[in-house]
Design a protein around this motif. Structure first.
Motif, PDB file in Angstrom:
ATOM      1  N   GLN A  79     -60.590  18.647  67.977  1.00 28.83           N
ATOM      2  CA  GLN A  79     -59.146  19.213  67.610  1.00 28.83           C
ATOM      3  C   GLN A  79     -59.304  19.757  66.286  1.00 28.83           C
ATOM      4  OE1 GLN A  79     -57.029  16.002  65.669  1.00 28.83           O
ATOM      5  NE2 GLN A  79     -58.895  14.806  65.683  1.00 28.83           N
ATOM      6  N   ASP A  80     -58.456  20.800  66.140  1.00 29.68           N
ATOM      7  CA  ASP A  80     -58.248  21.232  64.864  1.00 29.68           C
ATOM      8  C   ASP A  80     -56.668  21.567  64.646  1.00 29.68           C
ATOM      9  OD1 ASP A  80     -57.568  23.827  66.356  1.00 29.68           O
ATOM     10  OD2 ASP A  80     -59.550  24.625  65.470  1.00 29.68           O
ATOM     11  N   TRP A  81     -56.188  21.761  63.408  1.00 36.58           N
ATOM     12  CA  TRP A  81     -54.605  21.775  63.190  1.00 36.58           C
ATOM     13  C   TRP A  81     -54.307  23.245  62.973  1.00 36.58           C
ATOM     14  CZ3 TRP A  81     -51.920  17.509  63.140  1.00 36.58           C
ATOM     15  CH2 TRP A  81     -52.328  16.468  63.243  1.00 36.58           C
ATOM     16  N   ASN A  82     -53.178  23.323  62.975  1.00 38.34           N
ATOM     17  CA  ASN A  82     -52.580  24.777  63.144  1.00 38.34           C
ATOM     18  C   ASN A  82     -52.750  25.560  61.783  1.00 38.34           C
ATOM     19  OD1 ASN A  82     -50.423  22.986  61.991  1.00 38.34           O
ATOM     20  ND2 ASN A  82     -48.617  24.282  62.727  1.00 38.34           N
ATOM     21  N   ASN A  83     -52.935  24.624  60.773  1.00 38.48           N
ATOM     22  CA  ASN A  83     -53.121  25.019  59.234  1.00 38.48           C
ATOM     23  C   ASN A  83     -54.446  24.859  58.752  1.00 38.48           C
ATOM     24  OD1 ASN A  83     -52.853  22.318  59.157  1.00 38.48           O
ATOM     25  ND2 ASN A  83     -51.732  22.327  57.201  1.00 38.48           N
ATOM     26  N   GLU A  84     -55.251  24.413  59.651  1.00 39.24           N
ATOM     27  CA  GLU A  84     -56.775  24.250  59.085  1.00 39.24           C
ATOM     28  C   GLU A  84     -57.611  24.368  60.333  1.00 39.24           C
ATOM     29  OE1 GLU A  84     -59.451  21.626  56.088  1.00 39.24           O
ATOM     30  OE2 GLU A  84     -57.603  20.772  57.017  1.00 39.24           O
ATOM     31  N   PRO A  85     -58.098  25.751  60.938  1.00 38.59           N
ATOM     32  CA  PRO A  85     -58.824  25.918  62.070  1.00 38.59           C
ATOM     33  C   PRO A  85     -60.299  25.089  61.742  1.00 38.59           C
ATOM     34  CG  PRO A  85     -57.890  27.751  61.583  1.00 38.59           C
ATOM     35  CD  PRO A  85     -57.427  26.886  60.401  1.00 38.59           C
ATOM     36  N   LEU A  86     -60.946  24.749  62.941  1.00 37.08           N
ATOM     37  CA  LEU A  86     -62.252  24.174  62.717  1.00 37.08           C
ATOM     38  C   LEU A  86     -63.167  25.300  63.170  1.00 37.08           C
ATOM     39  CD1 LEU A  86     -63.812  21.330  62.301  1.00 37.08           C
ATOM     40  CD2 LEU A  86     -63.523  21.164  65.059  1.00 37.08           C
ATOM     41  N   PRO A  87     -64.141  25.541  62.125  1.00 29.44           N
ATOM     42  CA  PRO A  87     -65.266  26.412  62.493  1.00 29.44           C
ATOM     43  C   PRO A  87     -65.965  26.197  63.484  1.00 29.44           C
ATOM     44  CG  PRO A  87     -65.791  25.086  60.416  1.00 29.44           C
ATOM     45  CD  PRO A  87     -64.438  24.778  60.874  1.00 29.44           C
ATOM     46  N   ILE A  88     -66.391  26.990  64.488  1.00 32.07           N
ATOM     47  CA  ILE A  88     -67.086  26.670  65.716  1.00 32.07           C
ATOM     48  C   ILE A  88     -68.525  27.282  65.516  1.00 32.07           C
ATOM     49  CG2 ILE A  88     -67.479  26.811  68.291  1.00 32.07           C
ATOM     50  CD1 ILE A  88     -65.311  24.835  67.241  1.00 32.07           C
ATOM     51  N   PRO A  89     -69.674  26.567  65.650  1.00 34.05           N
ATOM     52  CA  PRO A  89     -70.795  27.249  65.180  1.00 34.05           C
ATOM     53  C   PRO A  89     -71.190  28.292  66.550  1.00 34.05           C
ATOM     54  CG  PRO A  89     -71.171  24.819  65.120  1.00 34.05           C
ATOM     55  CD  PRO A  89     -70.001  25.298  65.859  1.00 34.05           C
ATOM     56  N   GLU A  90     -72.054  29.355  65.949  1.00 36.55           N
ATOM     57  CA  GLU A  90     -72.464  30.220  66.948  1.00 36.55           C
ATOM     58  C   GLU A  90     -73.254  29.830  68.125  1.00 36.55           C
ATOM     59  OE1 GLU A  90     -75.322  34.338  66.861  1.00 36.55           O
ATOM     60  OE2 GLU A  90     -74.807  33.262  64.775  1.00 36.55           O
ATOM     61  N   LEU A 125     -51.544  17.984  52.397  1.00 32.17           N
ATOM     62  CA  LEU A 125     -50.678  17.654  50.969  1.00 32.17           C
ATOM     63  C   LEU A 125     -50.818  18.180  50.128  1.00 32.17           C
ATOM     64  CD1 LEU A 125     -50.809  13.645  51.455  1.00 32.17           C
ATOM     65  CD2 LEU A 125     -48.919  15.105  51.941  1.00 32.17           C
ATOM     66  N   ARG A 126     -52.056  18.933  49.637  1.00 34.38           N
ATOM     67  CA  ARG A 126     -52.486  19.862  48.439  1.00 34.38           C
ATOM     68  C   ARG A 126     -52.005  21.096  48.693  1.00 34.38           C
ATOM     69  NH1 ARG A 126     -58.726  17.633  47.599  1.00 34.38           N
ATOM     70  NH2 ARG A 126     -58.193  15.734  46.317  1.00 34.38           N
ATOM     71  N   SER A 127     -51.979  21.527  49.898  1.00 31.42           N
ATOM     72  CA  SER A 127     -51.078  22.890  50.033  1.00 31.42           C
ATOM     73  C   SER A 127     -49.691  22.768  49.705  1.00 31.42           C
ATOM     74  CB  SER A 127     -51.270  23.145  51.754  1.00 31.42           C
ATOM     75  OG  SER A 127     -50.292  22.385  52.445  1.00 31.42           O
ATOM     76  N   ILE A 128     -48.994  21.768  49.892  1.00 30.49           N
ATOM     77  CA  ILE A 128     -47.714  21.952  49.263  1.00 30.49           C
ATOM     78  C   ILE A 128     -47.589  21.149  47.736  1.00 30.49           C
ATOM     79  CG2 ILE A 128     -46.437  21.687  51.354  1.00 30.49           C
ATOM     80  CD1 ILE A 128     -46.155  18.482  51.015  1.00 30.49           C
ATOM     81  N   ASP A 129     -48.902  21.512  47.180  1.00 31.17           N
ATOM     82  CA  ASP A 129     -48.815  21.039  45.616  1.00 31.17           C
ATOM     83  C   ASP A 129     -48.441  19.463  45.288  1.00 31.17           C
ATOM     84  OD1 ASP A 129     -49.117  23.724  44.907  1.00 31.17           O
ATOM     85  OD2 ASP A 129     -47.162  24.089  44.892  1.00 31.17           O
ATOM     86  N   ALA A 130     -49.160  18.643  46.204  1.00 26.20           N
ATOM     87  CA  ALA A 130     -48.941  17.268  46.292  1.00 26.20           C
ATOM     88  C   ALA A 130     -50.331  16.490  46.076  1.00 26.20           C
ATOM     89  CB  ALA A 130     -48.106  16.612  47.243  1.00 26.20           C
ATOM     90  N   GLU A 131     -50.807  15.963  45.106  1.00 26.05           N
ATOM     91  CA  GLU A 131     -51.999  15.068  45.119  1.00 26.05           C
ATOM     92  C   GLU A 131     -51.901  13.992  46.235  1.00 26.05           C
ATOM     93  OE1 GLU A 131     -56.134  14.812  44.705  1.00 26.05           O
ATOM     94  OE2 GLU A 131     -54.728  16.638  44.189  1.00 26.05           O
ATOM     95  N   LYS A 153     -42.594  17.993  52.202  1.00 33.02           N
ATOM     96  CA  LYS A 153     -42.294  17.956  50.911  1.00 33.02           C
ATOM     97  C   LYS A 153     -41.511  16.679  50.180  1.00 33.02           C
ATOM     98  CE  LYS A 153     -43.129  22.914  49.528  1.00 33.02           C
ATOM     99  NZ  LYS A 153     -42.326  23.986  48.949  1.00 33.02           N
ATOM    100  N   GLU A 154     -40.729  16.250  51.211  1.00 33.01           N
ATOM    101  CA  GLU A 154     -39.798  15.097  50.681  1.00 33.01           C
ATOM    102  C   GLU A 154     -40.467  13.660  50.601  1.00 33.01           C
ATOM    103  OE1 GLU A 154     -35.533  15.296  52.451  1.00 33.01           O
ATOM    104  OE2 GLU A 154     -36.806  16.360  53.965  1.00 33.01           O
ATOM    105  N   LEU A 155     -41.835  13.791  51.207  1.00 30.97           N
ATOM    106  CA  LEU A 155     -42.623  12.561  51.282  1.00 30.97           C
ATOM    107  C   LEU A 155     -43.933  12.714  50.320  1.00 30.97           C
ATOM    108  CD1 LEU A 155     -42.612  12.097  55.275  1.00 30.97           C
ATOM    109  CD2 LEU A 155     -41.075  10.953  53.692  1.00 30.97           C
ATOM    110  N   ALA A 156     -43.929  13.833  49.687  1.00 32.27           N
ATOM    111  CA  ALA A 156     -45.314  14.114  48.949  1.00 32.27           C
ATOM    112  C   ALA A 156     -45.576  13.042  48.015  1.00 32.27           C
ATOM    113  CB  ALA A 156     -45.184  15.588  48.297  1.00 32.27           C
ATOM    114  N   GLY A 157     -44.895  12.315  47.285  1.00 33.35           N
ATOM    115  CA  GLY A 157     -45.197  11.382  46.378  1.00 33.35           C
ATOM    116  C   GLY A 157     -45.492   9.928  46.914  1.00 33.35           C
TER     117      GLY A 157
END
Length: 311
Positions: free
Chosen positions: A148-159, A214-220, A190-194
């Motif tokens: 699996q991978d996510w729409n905001n973080e594709p998984l690299p596939i080896p050659e 979460l980091r992409s919406i500036d939430a640690e 973002k409403e749940l970030a904290g």
């Protein structure tokens, strides 16, 4: 004439770093691997292994032979695939790994269909995270991995690997029933970030993805509890210990004290299979893909753009 199984033994030692590890992968004893290597040394007239502390290391001659063995074993696999394709028969053995929700949500129906349609095909399935299964496909330990991978973080596939999409899977947020936003029709992440979060174990693709998202919406991220199984995550959510992101594929029963709320900005993952290029002509690969797609729920629309490698 070089013996193929002896070359395979040497190649496995080079790949996995020790005689004992090679024996585990080849499902033989360490003594059997050592005997194969000793015969290969006599066959080639070259010393192939040297002592290195408590282990062994490959000699220059062995490194040279491994380079050729890699190509030879690849050609053998391609030849076997071509023969199966020529026969047009779905036969033999297929070793497959899949991540947990695919094991639960896809594999039972897919395996049932394969058994009914192709009784001469033996499918062996194991549960593994994509971080572990993809390297095993590259090495040849597995014929196929469902990943699996996510729409905001594709998984690299080896050659050297090909892939085929099975389905797209939407994720929702699981909130404790007493959460202030639990009765909403939709919620922004973002409403749940904290809030505290519950995720899978460190190093797994889902835990890494949640941290990245979460980091992409500036939430640690504040990931207080980690459990691999969704049922366990939901039990922790019901106890009021945090929120969890749960894809719909293979979702287990939701406890009474948990509310599932869709996200306004949709998060979805692509579920797909990968296999080696050399095996692409095997009818068993195509049959497995057909069975997996037939078993998949149509829970999310496909994105407009397809990856160029997609099959």
């Amino acid at each position: 004439m070089l013996d193929l199984e002896r070359l395979r033994a040497l190649h496995s030692v080079a790949t996995y770093g020790s005689v004992s590890a090679a024996a585990d992968v080849l499902h033989v004893t360490t003594s059997a691997v050592s005997q194969q290597l000793a015969k290969l040394e006599r066959e080639t007239g070259q010393k192939l292994l040297e002592r290195n502390g408590r282990g062994v290391r490959l000699t220059d001659a062995a490194e040279l032979l491994v380079t050729h063995a890699d190509r030879i074993l690849s050609l053998v696999e391609r030849a076997q695939a071509d023969l199966e394709a020529h026969r047009g028969a779905v036969v033999g053995e297929l070793a497959v790994a899949a991540f947990p929700t695919a094991i639960r949500g896809l594999m039972p129906a897919a395996l049932r269909g394969l058994r009914a349609d192709h009784p001469d095909l033996r499918v062996i399935v194991g549960e593994e995270d994509p971080m572990q299964s993809i390297p095993r496909v590259v090495r040849g330990d597995l014929d196929m991995a469902v990943v699996q991978d996510w729409n905001n973080e594709p998984l690299p596939i080896p050659e050297g690997l090909l892939r085929g999409t099975i389905c797209y899977d939407v994720a929702d947020v699981a909130l404790p029933a007493g959460h202030p936003l639990a009765d909403r029709d939709q919620v922004e992440l973002k409403e749940l970030a904290g809030d505290p979060w519950i995720s899978s174990t460190p190093g797994s693709i889902c835990c890494d993805w949640l941290t990245h998202t979460l980091r992409s919406i500036d939430a640690e991220p504040r990931i207080d509890h980690m459990a691999y199984e969704f049922a366990t995550q939901l039990a922790l959510v019901e106890a009021g210990l945090g929120n969890a992101i749960l894809p719909r594929l293979g979702r287990c029963d939701v406890p009474e004290g948990v509310r599932i709320v869709p996200l306004k900005t949709s998060l979805s993952r692509r579920v797909y299979a990968v296999w080696r290029e050399e095996a692409a002509r095997r009818p068993a690969i195509r049959a497995a893909m057909d069975a997996l797609r037939a078993a998949a729920p149509q829970s999310a629309p496909e994105p407009a753009e397809q990856q160029p490698q997609d099959l």
